[in-house]
Design a protein around this motif. Structure first.
Motif, PDB file in Angstrom:
ATOM      1  N   PHE A  65      23.911  -7.237  34.704  1.00 36.50           N
ATOM      2  CA  PHE A  65      23.634  -6.318  33.602  1.00 36.50           C
ATOM      3  C   PHE A  65      24.586  -6.600  32.449  1.00 36.50           C
ATOM      4  CE2 PHE A  65      22.018  -3.506  37.105  1.00 36.50           C
ATOM      5  CZ  PHE A  65      20.687  -3.516  36.692  1.00 36.50           C
ATOM      6  N   ASP A  66      24.165  -6.185  31.247  1.00 38.60           N
ATOM      7  CA  ASP A  66      25.062  -6.321  30.104  1.00 38.60           C
ATOM      8  C   ASP A  66      26.098  -5.195  30.120  1.00 38.60           C
ATOM      9  OD1 ASP A  66      23.802  -4.013  29.107  1.00 38.60           O
ATOM     10  OD2 ASP A  66      22.377  -5.193  27.930  1.00 38.60           O
ATOM     11  N   THR A  67      27.049  -5.282  29.207  1.00 36.68           N
ATOM     12  CA  THR A  67      28.160  -4.328  29.180  1.00 36.68           C
ATOM     13  C   THR A  67      27.695  -2.892  28.974  1.00 36.68           C
ATOM     14  OG1 THR A  67      29.600  -6.052  28.301  1.00 36.68           O
ATOM     15  CG2 THR A  67      30.367  -3.798  28.088  1.00 36.68           C
ATOM     16  N   ASP A  68      26.738  -2.693  28.072  1.00 37.26           N
ATOM     17  CA  ASP A  68      26.270  -1.337  27.787  1.00 37.26           C
ATOM     18  C   ASP A  68      25.616  -0.704  29.012  1.00 37.26           C
ATOM     19  OD1 ASP A  68      27.207  -1.539  25.215  1.00 37.26           O
ATOM     20  OD2 ASP A  68      25.268  -2.140  24.365  1.00 37.26           O
ATOM     21  N   THR A  69      24.776  -1.465  29.703  1.00 39.34           N
ATOM     22  CA  THR A  69      24.116  -0.946  30.908  1.00 39.34           C
ATOM     23  C   THR A  69      25.140  -0.624  31.980  1.00 39.34           C
ATOM     24  OG1 THR A  69      22.170  -2.297  30.398  1.00 39.34           O
ATOM     25  CG2 THR A  69      22.347  -1.409  32.632  1.00 39.34           C
ATOM     26  N   TRP A  70      26.141  -1.493  32.112  1.00 44.19           N
ATOM     27  CA  TRP A  70      27.204  -1.286  33.095  1.00 44.19           C
ATOM     28  C   TRP A  70      27.936   0.036  32.830  1.00 44.19           C
ATOM     29  CZ3 TRP A  70      28.883  -3.871  37.441  1.00 44.19           C
ATOM     30  CH2 TRP A  70      30.161  -3.549  37.916  1.00 44.19           C
ATOM     31  N   LYS A  71      28.328   0.231  31.588  1.00 43.57           N
ATOM     32  CA  LYS A  71      29.052   1.455  31.236  1.00 43.57           C
ATOM     33  C   LYS A  71      28.196   2.690  31.466  1.00 43.57           C
ATOM     34  CE  LYS A  71      32.115  -0.629  27.775  1.00 43.57           C
ATOM     35  NZ  LYS A  71      32.458  -0.692  26.328  1.00 43.57           N
ATOM     36  N   GLU A  72      26.905   2.578  31.193  1.00 54.41           N
ATOM     37  CA  GLU A  72      25.993   3.698  31.365  1.00 54.41           C
ATOM     38  C   GLU A  72      25.883   4.083  32.838  1.00 54.41           C
ATOM     39  OE1 GLU A  72      23.901   6.679  29.603  1.00 54.41           O
ATOM     40  OE2 GLU A  72      24.911   5.012  28.557  1.00 54.41           O
ATOM     41  N   MET A  73      25.826   3.080  33.724  1.00 55.41           N
ATOM     42  CA  MET A  73      25.744   3.351  35.162  1.00 55.41           C
ATOM     43  C   MET A  73      26.969   4.101  35.655  1.00 55.41           C
ATOM     44  SD  MET A  73      24.019   0.059  37.059  1.00 55.41           S
ATOM     45  CE  MET A  73      25.284  -1.068  36.503  1.00 55.41           C
ATOM     46  N   LEU A  74      28.137   3.682  35.156  1.00 54.89           N
ATOM     47  CA  LEU A  74      29.384   4.264  35.656  1.00 54.89           C
ATOM     48  C   LEU A  74      29.619   5.698  35.166  1.00 54.89           C
ATOM     49  CD1 LEU A  74      31.853   1.239  35.564  1.00 54.89           C
ATOM     50  CD2 LEU A  74      30.380   2.037  37.404  1.00 54.89           C
ATOM     51  N   LYS A  75      28.776   6.162  34.258  1.00 61.08           N
ATOM     52  CA  LYS A  75      28.909   7.552  33.811  1.00 61.08           C
ATOM     53  C   LYS A  75      28.511   8.547  34.907  1.00 61.08           C
ATOM     54  CE  LYS A  75      28.099   6.837  28.836  1.00 61.08           C
ATOM     55  NZ  LYS A  75      27.162   7.130  27.705  1.00 61.08           N
ATOM     56  N   PHE A  76      27.701   8.093  35.846  1.00 62.51           N
ATOM     57  CA  PHE A  76      27.136   8.996  36.842  1.00 62.51           C
ATOM     58  C   PHE A  76      27.935   9.006  38.146  1.00 62.51           C
ATOM     59  CE2 PHE A  76      23.734   7.506  34.047  1.00 62.51           C
ATOM     60  CZ  PHE A  76      23.277   8.712  33.540  1.00 62.51           C
ATOM     61  N   GLN A  77      28.256   7.829  38.678  1.00 66.15           N
ATOM     62  CA  GLN A  77      29.014   7.751  39.930  1.00 66.15           C
ATOM     63  C   GLN A  77      29.917   6.527  39.879  1.00 66.15           C
ATOM     64  OE1 GLN A  77      26.933   8.556  43.721  1.00 66.15           O
ATOM     65  NE2 GLN A  77      25.068   8.865  42.515  1.00 66.15           N
ATOM     66  N   ASP A  78      30.711   6.354  40.954  1.00 62.04           N
ATOM     67  CA  ASP A  78      31.577   5.185  41.011  1.00 62.04           C
ATOM     68  C   ASP A  78      30.742   3.943  41.300  1.00 62.04           C
ATOM     69  OD1 ASP A  78      32.119   4.396  44.178  1.00 62.04           O
ATOM     70  OD2 ASP A  78      31.528   6.495  43.831  1.00 62.04           O
ATOM     71  N   ALA A  79      31.334   2.789  41.025  1.00 63.77           N
ATOM     72  CA  ALA A  79      30.609   1.522  41.116  1.00 63.77           C
ATOM     73  C   ALA A  79      30.041   1.267  42.504  1.00 63.77           C
ATOM     74  CB  ALA A  79      31.530   0.374  40.708  1.00 63.77           C
ATOM     75  N   ALA A  80      30.790   1.636  43.535  1.00 59.42           N
ATOM     76  CA  ALA A  80      30.340   1.373  44.895  1.00 59.42           C
ATOM     77  C   ALA A  80      29.059   2.123  45.237  1.00 59.42           C
ATOM     78  CB  ALA A  80      31.439   1.739  45.896  1.00 59.42           C
ATOM     79  N   SER A  81      28.778   3.199  44.522  1.00 56.54           N
ATOM     80  CA  SER A  81      27.605   4.023  44.807  1.00 56.54           C
ATOM     81  C   SER A  81      26.389   3.662  43.973  1.00 56.54           C
ATOM     82  CB  SER A  81      27.937   5.502  44.590  1.00 56.54           C
ATOM     83  OG  SER A  81      29.004   5.923  45.408  1.00 56.54           O
ATOM     84  N   VAL A  82      26.600   3.181  42.749  1.00 56.46           N
ATOM     85  CA  VAL A  82      25.454   3.016  41.844  1.00 56.46           C
ATOM     86  C   VAL A  82      25.199   1.578  41.384  1.00 56.46           C
ATOM     87  CG1 VAL A  82      25.641   5.364  40.974  1.00 56.46           C
ATOM     88  CG2 VAL A  82      26.862   3.525  39.787  1.00 56.46           C
ATOM     89  N   VAL A  83      26.215   0.726  41.449  1.00 57.61           N
ATOM     90  CA  VAL A  83      26.032  -0.641  40.951  1.00 57.61           C
ATOM     91  C   VAL A  83      25.247  -1.459  41.972  1.00 57.61           C
ATOM     92  CG1 VAL A  83      27.204  -2.783  40.331  1.00 57.61           C
ATOM     93  CG2 VAL A  83      28.099  -0.589  39.520  1.00 57.61           C
ATOM     94  N   PRO A  84      24.138  -2.100  41.595  1.00 59.87           N
ATOM     95  CA  PRO A  84      23.380  -2.933  42.523  1.00 59.87           C
ATOM     96  C   PRO A  84      24.267  -4.019  43.136  1.00 59.87           C
ATOM     97  CG  PRO A  84      22.108  -2.545  40.534  1.00 59.87           C
ATOM     98  CD  PRO A  84      23.486  -2.010  40.280  1.00 59.87           C
ATOM     99  N   PRO A  85      24.061  -4.351  44.401  1.00 55.97           N
ATOM    100  CA  PRO A  85      24.941  -5.287  45.099  1.00 55.97           C
ATOM    101  C   PRO A  85      25.065  -6.659  44.454  1.00 55.97           C
ATOM    102  CG  PRO A  85      23.561  -4.127  46.665  1.00 55.97           C
ATOM    103  CD  PRO A  85      23.063  -3.754  45.303  1.00 55.97           C
ATOM    104  N   MET A  86      24.022  -7.071  43.695  1.00 52.29           N
ATOM    105  CA  MET A  86      24.090  -8.413  43.118  1.00 52.29           C
ATOM    106  C   MET A  86      24.852  -8.466  41.800  1.00 52.29           C
ATOM    107  SD  MET A  86      21.331  -6.707  42.098  1.00 52.29           S
ATOM    108  CE  MET A  86      20.154  -7.015  43.417  1.00 52.29           C
ATOM    109  N   CYS A  87      25.280  -7.320  41.279  1.00 57.04           N
ATOM    110  CA  CYS A  87      25.934  -7.285  39.969  1.00 57.04           C
ATOM    111  C   CYS A  87      27.423  -7.598  40.065  1.00 57.04           C
ATOM    112  CB  CYS A  87      25.750  -5.920  39.316  1.00 57.04           C
ATOM    113  SG  CYS A  87      24.051  -5.571  38.845  1.00 57.04           S
ATOM    114  N   LEU A  88      27.921  -8.327  39.073  1.00 57.56           N
ATOM    115  CA  LEU A  88      29.346  -8.595  38.922  1.00 57.56           C
ATOM    116  C   LEU A  88      29.816  -7.975  37.607  1.00 57.56           C
ATOM    117  CD1 LEU A  88      29.405 -12.353  40.029  1.00 57.56           C
ATOM    118  CD2 LEU A  88      30.031 -10.350  41.394  1.00 57.56           C
ATOM    119  N   LEU A  89      31.129  -7.907  37.443  1.00 63.27           N
ATOM    120  CA  LEU A  89      31.695  -7.308  36.232  1.00 63.27           C
ATOM    121  C   LEU A  89      31.210  -8.072  35.001  1.00 63.27           C
ATOM    122  CD1 LEU A  89      33.743  -4.993  35.643  1.00 63.27           C
ATOM    123  CD2 LEU A  89      35.477  -6.779  35.397  1.00 63.27           C
TER     124      LEU A  89
END
Length: 518
Positions: A429-453
């Motif tokens: 994901f791009d930076t904006d999408t990444w930041k948007e995801m982290l607004k809801f929960q921590d990375a371990a809960s919401v970030v898809p497993p294939m995503c990197l920083l």
């Protein structure tokens, strides 16, 4: 009478480490990769004293990958030096990879002193032995007890073994050769598949002569690329699927009917296709399909024009490889690993020389790239000064052994690392999408497993150790940084190439190129 005891005491002594090092020298070992520790440190020192080059790595896995690549590139086993226990275990990935790729490799490890065997000594672990050069090459483990390394023995008591001769050349039966010639002659749509076994056997001259004399279309597997140049008019890499599907006779030169070639089964092949297998390993003959005959013993870099000339940003894979291919030296080594990075790169980045491409191979192993690149760079530095190594990595693949950048800088190796960065495994994901995801929960809960920083600055790993680093986002920046990296022969470089995070391989129309899945 002279005192015999005195004569014995005055005889020259030599350590076990020096005996081992001399044995390696006798076997034409040129490079040792590894991580030293008790009890193998003395072996590395002794090897260097005899002129063998020791490359200290940061992980035994990468060291073993590098040593195995030396075996493929030189035909003599590369050596991986490890400590017992975890050192050996870390090397197992490289040993397995060497066995599956059929590359000669010698792993030397220490073990506890003999009087401590089976007592739970420090890093005690059972060992195993495999053959290295003869027949189908592979990994061989040599276990050296600690007391052997430091043992002092009389020089006259050492039994010297001569250099192991190259593997004997075996020829196929004459009748089988005649049958194969007849089958090929009567074929309406014959196809040669050139595998890495053909590259290892240095069969380029004879295979090219066969191709040209009988006007036979050919298809190289990834590390069979360059045996006959990719831009040869009889290369059908651009129409791989059609070539496989409509061939009525297929000759396999050192290629296996495994997953890379879809097991030789329909619907990728005609049900009645006739296979002619040429392989050094009898056990490989007849795997998956019954061959008609057994003989024991370009890719055209065209994709759709609009893909190559795409101007919009961010770049995609095809844009990157198009501009990279434009500047690649014809004699460079190409090392590649990753998912989309490697798959798409195979169809665009051309090879013109045999044994100049190293990738994930038969085992599909991730993490091999930097070890392979270091091995190729050592060979290039010693045998062809000025020859470059281009290591093309996905951002995920780079993470497996990225700290080996320090090794590259420490030995000032002629490597240019290209990290094709889409912020993830397959996709990110791009930076904006990444930041948007982290607004809801921590990375371990919401970030898809294939995503990197996102937007990780991998080039700073290179600059941290004194190399050149570039962060590029446009074709112009890519062209400039690659041009500067190729011109600067004094330092290794890493170009961090940002592409569209959701970029993937392009679906090809049936009448155009089909993606190579080999």
């Amino acid at each position: 009478m002279p005192d015999s005891n005195f004569a014995e005491r005055s005889e020259e002594q030599v350590s076990g480490a020096k005996v081992i090092a001399q044995a390696l020298k006798t076997q034409d070992v040129e490079y040792v990769f590894g991580i030293v520790g008790i009890p193998v440190t003395e072996i590395a020192i002794a090897a260097q004293q005899l002129g063998i080059k020791y490359i200290g790595m940061r992980n035994e896995q990468a060291a073993c990958y590098a040593a195995s690549a030396i075996g493929y590139l030189t035909g003599r086993p590369g050596v991986c030096l490890v400590v017992s226990g975890p050192g050996l275990i870390h090397a197992l990935g490289g040993m397995a990879n060497a066995n599956v790729n059929c590359w000669p490799l010698l792993v030397i490890g220490g073990s506890p002193e003999r009087n401590q065997e089976t007592m739970g000594a420090f890093q005690e672990f059972p060992q195993a032995v495999r053959s290295s050069i003869y027949g189908r090459p592979g990994a061989c483990y040599v276990d050296i007890p600690a007391d052997f390394v430091n043992l002092q023995v009389n020089v006259s008591s050492i039994k010297h073994v001569e250099r192991c001769m190259s593997a004997p050349i075996s020829m196929a039966e004459t009748s089988a050769v005649c049958t194969a010639a007849s089958v090929i002659k009567n074929a309406k749509q014959p196809l040669l598949i050139i595998g890495k076994g053909a590259a290892y056997a240095h069969a380029e001259e004879s295979i090219q002569k066969l191709v040209e004399q009988y006007k036979l279309p050919f298809l190289p597997t990834p590390m069979g690329k360059g045996v006959v140049p990719d831009n040869h008019p009889y290369c059908v890499g651009a129409a791989r699927s059609r070539a496989l599907q409509f061939a009525d006779v297929i000759v396999l030169f050192g290629a296996r009917l495994n997953w890379i070639l879809h097991f030789g089964l329909p619907p990728r092949y005609q049900p009645d296709v006739k296979f002619i297998q040429v392989d050094i390993c009898a056990e490989e003959l007849g795997n998956n399909v019954k061959p008609a005959v057994t003989l024991l013993g370009d890719i055209n870099a065209v994709t759709k024009q609009e893909l190559a000339s795409k101007k919009s940003l961010p770049m995609n894979y095809y844009t990157v490889f198009y501009h990279v291919q434009e500047q690649l030296p014809r004699d460079c080594f190409v090392v590649s690993e990753g998912a989309n990075t490697m798959d798409i790169g195979r169809t665009v980045l051309q090879n013109y020389l045999p044994r100049h491409r190293l990738d994930a191979g038969t085992f599909g192993t991730m993490g091999v790239g930097l070890g392979f690149a270091i091995a190729a760079a050592m060979v290039a530095k010693d045998r062809s000064p000025g020859q470059r190594v281009i290591c093309v990595e996905g951002d995920s693949a780079f993470g497996f052994s990225g700290m080996e950048v320090e090794t590259i800088c420490r030995y000032n190796l002629p490597i240019i690392l290209l990290v094709v960065n889409n912020n993830g495994i397959y996709q990110g994901f791009d930076t904006d999408t990444w930041k948007e995801m982290l607004k809801f929960q921590d990375a371990a809960s919401v970030v898809p497993p294939m995503c990197l920083l996102p937007n990780s600055h991998y080039e700073q790993v290179m600059t941290a150790f004194g190399g050149k680093g570039y962060f590029v986002q446009t074709p112009e920046e890519l062209q400039k940084s690659l041009r500067q990296s190729l011109a600067d022969t004094a330092k290794p470089s890493l170009i961090n190439i940002m592409i569209e995070p959701q970029a993937t391989r392009k679906t090809q129309d049936f009448h155009w190129l089909t993606r190579s899945n080999m």
